[in-house]
Enzyme design. Structure first.
Site, PDB file in Angstrom:
ATOM      1  N   ASN A 199       0.838  -1.198   0.000  1.00 27.28           N
ATOM      2  CA  ASN A 199       0.000   0.000   0.000  1.00 27.28           C
ATOM      3  C   ASN A 199       0.873   1.248   0.000  1.00 27.28           C
ATOM      4  OD1 ASN A 199      -1.904   2.141   1.632  1.00 27.28           O
ATOM      5  ND2 ASN A 199      -3.067   0.726   0.371  1.00 27.28           N
TER       6      ASN A 199
ATOM      7  N   GLY B  81      -2.179   1.930   4.746  1.00 30.80           N
ATOM      8  CA  GLY B  81      -0.890   2.560   4.474  1.00 30.80           C
ATOM      9  C   GLY B  81      -1.040   3.937   3.857  1.00 30.80           C
TER      10      GLY B  81
ATOM     11  N   ARG C 200      -1.269   5.038   0.826  1.00 29.93           N
ATOM     12  CA  ARG C 200      -2.311   5.235  -0.182  1.00 29.93           C
ATOM     13  C   ARG C 200      -3.684   5.325   0.464  1.00 29.93           C
ATOM     14  NH1 ARG C 200      -6.094   3.151  -3.839  1.00 29.93           N
ATOM     15  NH2 ARG C 200      -5.895   4.050  -5.938  1.00 29.93           N
ATOM     16  N   CYS C 201      -3.968   4.465   1.435  1.00 31.59           N
ATOM     17  CA  CYS C 201      -5.262   4.489   2.118  1.00 31.59           C
ATOM     18  C   CYS C 201      -5.541   5.842   2.768  1.00 31.59           C
ATOM     19  CB  CYS C 201      -5.309   3.418   3.213  1.00 31.59           C
ATOM     20  SG  CYS C 201      -5.385   1.724   2.637  1.00 31.59           S
ATOM     21  N   MET C 202      -4.486   6.464   3.290  1.00 31.45           N
ATOM     22  CA  MET C 202      -4.655   7.682   4.078  1.00 31.45           C
ATOM     23  C   MET C 202      -4.646   8.956   3.238  1.00 31.45           C
ATOM     24  SD  MET C 202      -2.403   6.899   7.503  1.00 31.45           S
ATOM     25  CE  MET C 202      -0.841   6.847   6.612  1.00 31.45           C
TER      26      MET C 202
END
Length: 407
Positions: free
Chosen positions: A351, A394, A396-398
């Site tokens: 991620n 990670g 990208r998620c945030m």
């Protein structure tokens, strides 16, 4: 302002992050599962790590918009405040006797206090410290420390609730009730905040009204060349993929979608937990994902028709390459034993967030994956994530990119 996301790996210009606060302090061993977390985080450390994440982005020339600021500025506008309060305080949840009382009480709060309550939650005890006790069976049966408004710790993962796809944004219907109110907040921001109110972009979805046709941004990769790669995970449904496809094709904003039939398990929560794009032809992928059945979706003969081509699992990479107009794609999978691979995938080793072609942000703890990427020419910028990573998300998620170039 030109909002658009034309790729996963082109130069990143602007992004929305959410700095964690009270909502993470509300996590306990007894409520974490209902709130979709696997662990209780050390909030001070998580906030410091998130501040470091934001600073790295700014140092690389990325403009960072904090979601808490956007929501506060939105709720200072009467029409937006009315919209949010009307949607949050619903008789079906609070009962007919007390709903209007709650709505009026929260309408008295300043924009900053209202954001804290809407995102951080409010207990019955905290409500009574500010407001008179209402006459309501629903209110009386609550324990003093029960939540009148549930906290929304998943606001941390800004990628999921809204996802920009080429020249428009998908404000997503979320799969689990713990995240439904997040969508209301994003609908208000995109409709009313001065940054976005002038419009000039498409809206690809109906927000939470689309439920049970759900889609989450962690499953949506804008891979370029008018193509989108979508994982049909435990949180993204095939019918949501069809609805997004119809709207993208009708607007001429995309030419094809490749949909992957993913395992419907927590460990494979979203596509970007097991596979992300890091250059125009390069992906990083978790070894345990294997090869998946895929479907190439294109415009059909009629306005509401779609053309769907099935691919067997061993053609997965070929289908993605074809959508990109390439003969093949480069897939990087770190060589490690099965246990080490599972650990790094759980800690979001795949991620990563691309800042520009071949340059990614990654958690420092995923040493094997980061080293492997570096040896193959990828620049890896490491950030601490000992606490943030326990939220199962990670870099990208945030992050929710709102302006990114093509590769």
């Amino acid at each position: 302002m030109g909002f658009h996301v034309d790729s996963e790996a082109g130069r990143l210009h602007r992004v929305i992050l959410h700095r964690p606060d009270l909502e993470l302090k509300r996590l306990t061993p007894s409520n974490k599962d209902a709130l979709l977390f696997d662990d209780v985080l050390w909030v001070r450390r998580a906030r410091a790590e998130h501040d470091g994440f934001a600073d790295v982005l700014r140092d690389r020339g990325v403009e960072v918009h904090l979601f808490g600021d956007l929501l506060r500025e939105t709720l200072a506008l009467p029409e937006a405040r009315r919209m949010v309060l009307d949607r949050v305080f619903d008789e079906k949840e609070y009962g007919p006797v007390v709903t209007d009382h709650f709505r009026a009480a929260f309408d008295e709060l300043s924009a900053a206090d209202l954001v804290e309550a809407l995102v951080g939650g409010m207990t019955k005890r905290e409500f009574l410290e500010r407001f008179a006790e209402p006459t309501s069976v629903r209110f009386h049966v609550m324990g003093a420390d029960d939540f009148l408004l549930n906290p929304l710790p998943n606001h941390l993962f800004t990628r999921d609730t809204s996802a920009w796809v080429y020249d428009g944004v998908s404000i997503n219907a979320m799969r689990w009730p713990a995240r439904w109110h997040e969508t209301i907040h994003y609908e208000a921001v995109y409709q009313h905040h001065p940054l976005f109110a002038p419009g000039g972009f498409h809206v690809w979805s109906e927000g939470q009204a689309a439920y049970p046709s759900t889609i989450e941004g962690g499953d949506v990769l804008v891979i370029g060349n008018g193509a989108v790669l979508i994982g049909m995970s435990e949180r993204t449904t095939p019918q949501a993929v069809e609805m997004l496809a119809q709207r993208l094709f009708a607007a001429g904003s995309a030419r094809s979608i490749v949909a992957l039939d993913m395992p419907k398990r927590r460990a494979f929560m979203h596509l970007d937990t097991v596979m992300t794009m890091i250059d125009g032809d390069t992906f990083t992928k978790y070894a345990g994902l294997g090869m998946l059945r895929s479907y190439t979706i294109g415009p059909g003969a009629g306005e509401r028709d779609l053309k769907v081509t099935d691919h067997p699992p061993d053609h997965m990479h070929r289908a993605i390459a074809a959508a990109l107009g390439l003969d093949d794609i480069r897939v990087l999978t770190a060589t490690q034993d099965v246990h080490a691979a599972e650990r790094e995938q759980w800690d979001d080793g795949c991620n990563v967030l691309a800042l520009e072609p071949g340059v990614v942000l990654a958690y420092e703890r995923n040493v094997t994956t980061n080293t492997y990427l570096r040896k193959r020419g990828i620049e890896v910028i490491e950030i601490p994530g000992s606490e943030l990573g326990r939220g199962r998300g990670g870099p990208r998620c945030m992050s929710c990119p709102i302006e990114r170039d093509a590769v």
